[in-house]
Design a protein around this motif. Structure first.
Motif, PDB file in Angstrom:
ATOM      1  N   VAL A  60      -8.221  -2.208   0.673  1.00 44.27           N
ATOM      2  CA  VAL A  60      -7.006  -2.876   0.201  1.00 44.27           C
ATOM      3  C   VAL A  60      -7.415  -4.203  -0.429  1.00 44.27           C
ATOM      4  CG1 VAL A  60      -4.795  -3.886   0.895  1.00 44.27           C
ATOM      5  CG2 VAL A  60      -5.604  -1.767   1.977  1.00 44.27           C
ATOM      6  N   SER A  61      -6.902  -4.464  -1.632  1.00 42.43           N
ATOM      7  CA  SER A  61      -7.260  -5.679  -2.356  1.00 42.43           C
ATOM      8  C   SER A  61      -6.027  -6.395  -2.884  1.00 42.43           C
ATOM      9  CB  SER A  61      -8.153  -5.339  -3.553  1.00 42.43           C
ATOM     10  OG  SER A  61      -9.308  -4.657  -3.139  1.00 42.43           O
ATOM     11  N   ASP A  62      -6.145  -7.706  -2.976  1.00 40.81           N
ATOM     12  CA  ASP A  62      -5.115  -8.532  -3.585  1.00 40.81           C
ATOM     13  C   ASP A  62      -5.133  -8.262  -5.094  1.00 40.81           C
ATOM     14  OD1 ASP A  62      -3.325 -10.488  -4.364  1.00 40.81           O
ATOM     15  OD2 ASP A  62      -4.663 -12.161  -3.946  1.00 40.81           O
ATOM     16  N   GLY A  63      -3.971  -8.071  -5.678  1.00 38.97           N
ATOM     17  CA  GLY A  63      -3.873  -7.882  -7.120  1.00 38.97           C
ATOM     18  C   GLY A  63      -4.202  -6.476  -7.609  1.00 38.97           C
ATOM     19  N   GLN A  64      -4.432  -5.542  -6.697  1.00 36.92           N
ATOM     20  CA  GLN A  64      -4.714  -4.154  -7.076  1.00 36.92           C
ATOM     21  C   GLN A  64      -3.498  -3.280  -6.781  1.00 36.92           C
ATOM     22  OE1 GLN A  64      -7.652  -3.318  -8.600  1.00 36.92           O
ATOM     23  NE2 GLN A  64      -8.015  -5.522  -8.520  1.00 36.92           N
ATOM     24  N   LYS A  65      -3.515  -2.067  -7.317  1.00 33.43           N
ATOM     25  CA  LYS A  65      -2.405  -1.143  -7.095  1.00 33.43           C
ATOM     26  C   LYS A  65      -2.361  -0.645  -5.651  1.00 33.43           C
ATOM     27  CE  LYS A  65      -0.017   2.780  -9.033  1.00 33.43           C
ATOM     28  NZ  LYS A  65      -0.018   3.878  -9.953  1.00 33.43           N
ATOM     29  N   ASN A  66      -3.505  -0.470  -4.994  1.00 32.29           N
ATOM     30  CA  ASN A  66      -3.571  -0.043  -3.596  1.00 32.29           C
ATOM     31  C   ASN A  66      -2.780   1.241  -3.343  1.00 32.29           C
ATOM     32  OD1 ASN A  66      -5.231  -2.229  -2.728  1.00 32.29           O
ATOM     33  ND2 ASN A  66      -3.431  -3.545  -2.719  1.00 32.29           N
ATOM     34  N   GLY A  74       2.991  -3.598   3.634  1.00 34.28           N
ATOM     35  CA  GLY A  74       1.637  -3.238   3.238  1.00 34.28           C
ATOM     36  C   GLY A  74       0.624  -3.412   4.344  1.00 34.28           C
ATOM     37  N   ALA A  75      -0.630  -3.716   3.948  1.00 33.25           N
ATOM     38  CA  ALA A  75      -1.741  -3.859   4.890  1.00 33.25           C
ATOM     39  C   ALA A  75      -2.558  -5.091   4.524  1.00 33.25           C
ATOM     40  CB  ALA A  75      -2.621  -2.610   4.841  1.00 33.25           C
ATOM     41  N   VAL A  76      -3.367  -5.553   5.478  1.00 30.31           N
ATOM     42  CA  VAL A  76      -4.241  -6.689   5.211  1.00 30.31           C
ATOM     43  C   VAL A  76      -5.346  -6.249   4.255  1.00 30.31           C
ATOM     44  CG1 VAL A  76      -3.772  -7.838   7.407  1.00 30.31           C
ATOM     45  CG2 VAL A  76      -5.675  -6.230   7.248  1.00 30.31           C
ATOM     46  N   ALA A  77      -5.923  -7.201   3.552  1.00 32.77           N
ATOM     47  CA  ALA A  77      -6.993  -6.904   2.601  1.00 32.77           C
ATOM     48  C   ALA A  77      -8.274  -6.533   3.342  1.00 32.77           C
ATOM     49  CB  ALA A  77      -7.242  -8.106   1.700  1.00 32.77           C
ATOM     50  N   GLY A  78      -9.085  -5.710   2.685  1.00 29.83           N
ATOM     51  CA  GLY A  78     -10.384  -5.347   3.226  1.00 29.83           C
ATOM     52  C   GLY A  78     -10.521  -3.863   3.450  1.00 29.83           C
ATOM     53  N   LEU A  79     -11.680  -3.490   3.956  1.00 34.10           N
ATOM     54  CA  LEU A  79     -11.964  -2.089   4.253  1.00 34.10           C
ATOM     55  C   LEU A  79     -11.125  -1.635   5.441  1.00 34.10           C
ATOM     56  CD1 LEU A  79     -13.702   0.425   3.644  1.00 34.10           C
ATOM     57  CD2 LEU A  79     -15.342  -0.456   5.318  1.00 34.10           C
ATOM     58  N   VAL A 113       0.860  -1.189   0.000  1.00 38.80           N
ATOM     59  CA  VAL A 113       0.000   0.000   0.000  1.00 38.80           C
ATOM     60  C   VAL A 113       0.890   1.230   0.000  1.00 38.80           C
ATOM     61  CG1 VAL A 113      -1.731   1.338   1.268  1.00 38.80           C
ATOM     62  CG2 VAL A 113      -1.859  -1.161   1.243  1.00 38.80           C
ATOM     63  N   THR A 114       0.611   2.139  -0.925  1.00 33.01           N
ATOM     64  CA  THR A 114       1.298   3.422  -1.007  1.00 33.01           C
ATOM     65  C   THR A 114       0.260   4.513  -1.156  1.00 33.01           C
ATOM     66  OG1 THR A 114       1.481   3.287  -3.407  1.00 33.01           O
ATOM     67  CG2 THR A 114       3.334   2.399  -2.135  1.00 33.01           C
ATOM     68  N   GLY A 115       0.700   5.739  -1.066  1.00 32.79           N
ATOM     69  CA  GLY A 115      -0.228   6.840  -1.277  1.00 32.79           C
ATOM     70  C   GLY A 115       0.407   8.184  -1.030  1.00 32.79           C
ATOM     71  N   ILE A 116      -0.445   9.201  -1.037  1.00 28.92           N
ATOM     72  CA  ILE A 116      -0.009  10.582  -0.859  1.00 28.92           C
ATOM     73  C   ILE A 116      -0.985  11.277   0.080  1.00 28.92           C
ATOM     74  CG2 ILE A 116       0.380  12.804  -2.014  1.00 28.92           C
ATOM     75  CD1 ILE A 116       1.034  11.229  -4.555  1.00 28.92           C
ATOM     76  N   VAL A 117      -0.454  12.123   0.962  1.00 28.69           N
ATOM     77  CA  VAL A 117      -1.281  12.957   1.832  1.00 28.69           C
ATOM     78  C   VAL A 117      -0.995  14.413   1.500  1.00 28.69           C
ATOM     79  CG1 VAL A 117      -1.768  13.651   4.216  1.00 28.69           C
ATOM     80  CG2 VAL A 117      -1.280  11.251   3.691  1.00 28.69           C
ATOM     81  N   THR A 118      -2.074  15.157   1.262  1.00 28.03           N
ATOM     82  CA  THR A 118      -1.955  16.591   1.018  1.00 28.03           C
ATOM     83  C   THR A 118      -2.930  17.326   1.930  1.00 28.03           C
ATOM     84  OG1 THR A 118      -3.583  16.559  -0.768  1.00 28.03           O
ATOM     85  CG2 THR A 118      -1.275  16.297  -1.394  1.00 28.03           C
ATOM     86  N   LEU A 119      -2.629  18.567   2.205  1.00 29.35           N
ATOM     87  CA  LEU A 119      -3.518  19.460   2.945  1.00 29.35           C
ATOM     88  C   LEU A 119      -3.726  20.677   2.064  1.00 29.35           C
ATOM     89  CD1 LEU A 119      -5.059  20.196   5.552  1.00 29.35           C
ATOM     90  CD2 LEU A 119      -2.942  21.249   6.377  1.00 29.35           C
ATOM     91  N   ALA A 120      -4.965  20.866   1.654  1.00 27.78           N
ATOM     92  CA  ALA A 120      -5.315  21.954   0.731  1.00 27.78           C
ATOM     93  C   ALA A 120      -4.442  21.894  -0.525  1.00 27.78           C
ATOM     94  CB  ALA A 120      -5.196  23.308   1.425  1.00 27.78           C
ATOM     95  N   GLY A 121      -4.184  20.681  -1.001  1.00 26.28           N
ATOM     96  CA  GLY A 121      -3.432  20.492  -2.236  1.00 26.28           C
ATOM     97  C   GLY A 121      -1.927  20.481  -2.086  1.00 26.28           C
ATOM     98  N   VAL A 168       4.453   4.702   2.518  1.00 26.38           N
ATOM     99  CA  VAL A 168       4.408   3.267   2.259  1.00 26.38           C
ATOM    100  C   VAL A 168       4.043   2.623   3.597  1.00 26.38           C
ATOM    101  CG1 VAL A 168       5.715   1.233   1.548  1.00 26.38           C
ATOM    102  CG2 VAL A 168       6.214   3.453   0.504  1.00 26.38           C
ATOM    103  N   LEU A 169       3.043   1.744   3.598  1.00 22.94           N
ATOM    104  CA  LEU A 169       2.588   1.161   4.854  1.00 22.94           C
ATOM    105  C   LEU A 169       3.363  -0.087   5.264  1.00 22.94           C
ATOM    106  CD1 LEU A 169      -1.299   1.464   4.690  1.00 22.94           C
ATOM    107  CD2 LEU A 169       0.359   3.017   5.716  1.00 22.94           C
TER     108      LEU A 169
END
Length: 152
Positions: A135-141, A81-86, A35-43, A72-73
């Motif tokens: 989070v899903s198996d086989g997805q970009k996450n 990463g993280a476990v699958a699911g909501l 699992v990866t991602g980006i955090v922004t505040l007001a862009g 990166v989690l």
């Protein structure tokens, strides 16, 4: 010579059967997915924010944003990463209330409240932030969180 060979072979077979080589605690772990991602505040990217994912089973994954707001989690092993699911998501950034780079050599930092969050407090508690990710198996996450509001 035959007897020695028999003893050696018996020991090798005996020792190899004693352990599967996998730690039983590790074998019990649920699968995790990157699992990866980006955090922004007001862009704008948020640096040094803690991102927390909490699954329905209570398993927690965490990561810290870099200067471009990317994270990166990690759940069990670094960046696994993280476990699958909501996942319920919380994001917070502790703010010392001063810039340590502006202190004179030997100058003591001012007294600071330890619970000061540089982001809006509504995002700090995963259960009440309103932020979720699946989070899903086989997805970009890859999850982007664009926060709004002002620090409390």
């Amino acid at each position: 010579m035959r007897f020695t060979t028999f003893i050696f072979a018996s020991l090798v077979i005996g020792f190899s059967g004693c352990s599967s080589g996998v730690d039983p605690e590790i074998a019990k772990r649920p699968p995790v997915y990157p699992v990866t991602g980006i955090v922004t505040l007001a862009g704008q990217p948020v640096e040094k924010a803690m991102v927390i994912f909490v699954g329905s089973d209570g398993i927690t994954a965490r990561g810290t944003t870099d200067s471009s707001g990317e994270y990166v989690l990690t759940t069990f092993d670094q960046n696994d990463g993280a476990v699958a699911g909501l996942q319920q998501v919380g994001i917070l950034k502790e703010d010392a209330g001063y810039d340590p780079n502006q202190l004179e050599l030997g100058e003591a930092p001012p007294e600071v409240k330890s619970d000061r969050n540089a982001l809006p407090n509504k995002y700090s508690d995963p259960k009440n932030s309103g932020l979720t990710a699946t989070v899903s198996d086989g997805q970009k996450n890859h999850f982007t969180f664009d926060l709004d509001g002002k620090a409390q």
